[in-house]
Design a protein around this motif. Structure first.
Motif, PDB file in Angstrom:
ATOM      1  N   GLY A 161       0.816  -1.216   0.000  1.00  0.00           N
ATOM      2  CA  GLY A 161       0.000   0.000   0.000  1.00  0.00           C
ATOM      3  C   GLY A 161       0.845   1.259   0.000  1.00  0.00           C
ATOM      4  N   PHE A 162       1.876   1.289   0.850  1.00  0.00           N
ATOM      5  CA  PHE A 162       2.757   2.465   0.880  1.00  0.00           C
ATOM      6  C   PHE A 162       3.498   2.647  -0.443  1.00  0.00           C
ATOM      7  N   LEU A 163       3.965   1.556  -1.025  1.00  0.00           N
ATOM      8  CA  LEU A 163       4.663   1.652  -2.310  1.00  0.00           C
ATOM      9  C   LEU A 163       3.720   2.098  -3.428  1.00  0.00           C
ATOM     10  N   TYR A 164       2.492   1.634  -3.390  1.00  0.00           N
ATOM     11  CA  TYR A 164       1.503   2.050  -4.386  1.00  0.00           C
ATOM     12  C   TYR A 164       1.226   3.550  -4.283  1.00  0.00           C
ATOM     13  N   ILE A 165       1.083   4.038  -3.067  1.00  0.00           N
ATOM     14  CA  ILE A 165       0.853   5.477  -2.861  1.00  0.00           C
ATOM     15  C   ILE A 165       2.045   6.281  -3.366  1.00  0.00           C
ATOM     16  N   GLU A 166       3.254   5.828  -3.065  1.00  0.00           N
ATOM     17  CA  GLU A 166       4.460   6.536  -3.519  1.00  0.00           C
ATOM     18  C   GLU A 166       4.570   6.525  -5.040  1.00  0.00           C
ATOM     19  N   LYS A 167       4.264   5.393  -5.662  1.00  0.00           N
ATOM     20  CA  LYS A 167       4.302   5.292  -7.129  1.00  0.00           C
ATOM     21  C   LYS A 167       3.290   6.247  -7.762  1.00  0.00           C
ATOM     22  N   ARG A 168       2.098   6.312  -7.202  1.00  0.00           N
ATOM     23  CA  ARG A 168       1.087   7.241  -7.733  1.00  0.00           C
ATOM     24  C   ARG A 168       1.530   8.689  -7.586  1.00  0.00           C
ATOM     25  N   HIS A 169       2.170   9.015  -6.463  1.00  0.00           N
ATOM     26  CA  HIS A 169       2.663  10.376  -6.245  1.00  0.00           C
ATOM     27  C   HIS A 169       3.732  10.725  -7.284  1.00  0.00           C
ATOM     28  N   VAL A 170       4.678   9.824  -7.489  1.00  0.00           N
ATOM     29  CA  VAL A 170       5.748  10.065  -8.465  1.00  0.00           C
ATOM     30  C   VAL A 170       5.152  10.206  -9.861  1.00  0.00           C
ATOM     31  N   ASP A 171       4.232   9.332 -10.234  1.00  0.00           N
ATOM     32  CA  ASP A 171       3.590   9.421 -11.551  1.00  0.00           C
ATOM     33  C   ASP A 171       2.859  10.754 -11.726  1.00  0.00           C
ATOM     34  N   ALA A 172       2.138  11.182 -10.699  1.00  0.00           N
ATOM     35  CA  ALA A 172       1.386  12.439 -10.786  1.00  0.00           C
ATOM     36  C   ALA A 172       2.319  13.631 -10.962  1.00  0.00           C
ATOM     37  N   VAL A 173       3.419  13.661 -10.219  1.00  0.00           N
ATOM     38  CA  VAL A 173       4.370  14.774 -10.330  1.00  0.00           C
ATOM     39  C   VAL A 173       5.017  14.781 -11.710  1.00  0.00           C
ATOM     40  N   VAL A 174       5.462  13.633 -12.172  1.00  0.00           N
ATOM     41  CA  VAL A 174       6.098  13.559 -13.495  1.00  0.00           C
ATOM     42  C   VAL A 174       5.110  13.979 -14.576  1.00  0.00           C
ATOM     43  N   LYS A 175       3.881  13.531 -14.464  1.00  0.00           N
ATOM     44  CA  LYS A 175       2.851  13.922 -15.433  1.00  0.00           C
ATOM     45  C   LYS A 175       2.617  15.433 -15.436  1.00  0.00           C
ATOM     46  N   ASP A 176       2.550  16.019 -14.245  1.00  0.00           N
ATOM     47  CA  ASP A 176       2.348  17.466 -14.145  1.00  0.00           C
ATOM     48  C   ASP A 176       3.525  18.239 -14.736  1.00  0.00           C
ATOM     49  N   VAL A 177       4.736  17.772 -14.461  1.00  0.00           N
ATOM     50  CA  VAL A 177       5.918  18.453 -15.001  1.00  0.00           C
ATOM     51  C   VAL A 177       5.971  18.296 -16.519  1.00  0.00           C
ATOM     52  N   VAL A 178       5.595  17.137 -17.027  1.00  0.00           N
ATOM     53  CA  VAL A 178       5.545  16.939 -18.480  1.00  0.00           C
ATOM     54  C   VAL A 178       4.504  17.867 -19.104  1.00  0.00           C
ATOM     55  N   ALA A 179       3.339  17.977 -18.487  1.00  0.00           N
ATOM     56  CA  ALA A 179       2.290  18.861 -19.017  1.00  0.00           C
ATOM     57  C   ALA A 179       2.762  20.311 -19.016  1.00  0.00           C
ATOM     58  N   TYR A 180       3.370  20.738 -17.918  1.00  0.00           N
ATOM     59  CA  TYR A 180       3.864  22.108 -17.811  1.00  0.00           C
ATOM     60  C   TYR A 180       4.978  22.355 -18.827  1.00  0.00           C
ATOM     61  N   GLY A 181       5.904  21.403 -18.916  1.00  0.00           N
ATOM     62  CA  GLY A 181       7.028  21.555 -19.851  1.00  0.00           C
ATOM     63  C   GLY A 181       6.590  21.528 -21.294  1.00  0.00           C
ATOM     64  N   THR A 182       5.597  20.722 -21.619  1.00  0.00           N
ATOM     65  CA  THR A 182       5.094  20.659 -22.994  1.00  0.00           C
ATOM     66  C   THR A 182       4.377  21.956 -23.366  1.00  0.00           C
ATOM     67  N   GLU A 183       3.640  22.495 -22.404  1.00  0.00           N
ATOM     68  CA  GLU A 183       2.930  23.755 -22.637  1.00  0.00           C
ATOM     69  C   GLU A 183       3.908  24.903 -22.896  1.00  0.00           C
ATOM     70  N   LYS A 184       5.025  24.889 -22.197  1.00  0.00           N
ATOM     71  CA  LYS A 184       6.009  25.962 -22.326  1.00  0.00           C
ATOM     72  C   LYS A 184       7.291  25.453 -22.989  1.00  0.00           C
ATOM     73  N   MET A 185       7.140  24.584 -23.951  1.00  0.00           N
ATOM     74  CA  MET A 185       8.266  23.896 -24.587  1.00  0.00           C
ATOM     75  C   MET A 185       9.366  24.844 -25.079  1.00  0.00           C
ATOM     76  N   ASP A 186       8.979  25.962 -25.662  1.00  0.00           N
ATOM     77  CA  ASP A 186       9.975  26.866 -26.248  1.00  0.00           C
ATOM     78  C   ASP A 186      10.667  27.743 -25.219  1.00  0.00           C
TER      79      ASP A 186
END
Length: 125
Positions: free
Chosen positions: A29-54
């Motif tokens: 359970g703890f590892l699942y929560i940590e994996k979801r947190h890491v995935d969410a942060v990486v996804k958010d950073v990818v979305a932000y970086g893609t939006e401001k790619m240039d």
């Protein structure tokens, strides 16, 4: 024949197995929560970086990852042909790992972001 105490003996034999199962459930359970947190942060950073790619630099993206995820061991950011790819890898110590003979578990998260038809598309891997 005297049958008193049989349930107690059975309980004493099964108690370690029950405790190991509970420990495995808690660790998972703890590892699942940590994996979801890491995935969410990486996804958010990818979305932000893609939006401001240039206008955004890789250092700024690294900084965003470091602020939101602790103990990152490996991180890789690739901006190429309008696609932003972020790979993050870290090791997480579990609470009951000594029972199962494993000291650390590896968590990996890989996402790609791109702009398609004026919208941002994020895919795993």
């Amino acid at each position: 024949m005297n049958r008193k105490g049989q349930v107690l003996a059975l309980f004493a034999l099964l108690l370690p197995l029950i405790l190991m199962c509970v420990a495995l459930i808690i660790d998972t359970g703890f590892l699942y929560i940590e994996k979801r947190h890491v995935d969410a942060v990486v996804k958010d950073v990818v979305a932000y970086g893609t939006e401001k790619m240039d206008s955004i630099t890789e250092e700024e993206l690294y900084e965003l990852l470091e602020k939101n995820i602790e103990n990152i061991e490996e991180k890789k950011i690739v901006k190429k042909d309008g696609i932003l790819r972020i790979d993050v890898s870290l090791q997480k110590k579990s609470i009951f790992s000594f029972i199962f003979g494993k000291k650390r578990y590896e968590i990996e998260s890989v996402y790609k972001g791109m702009v398609e038809q004026d919208s941002i598309r994020i895919v795993r891997g």
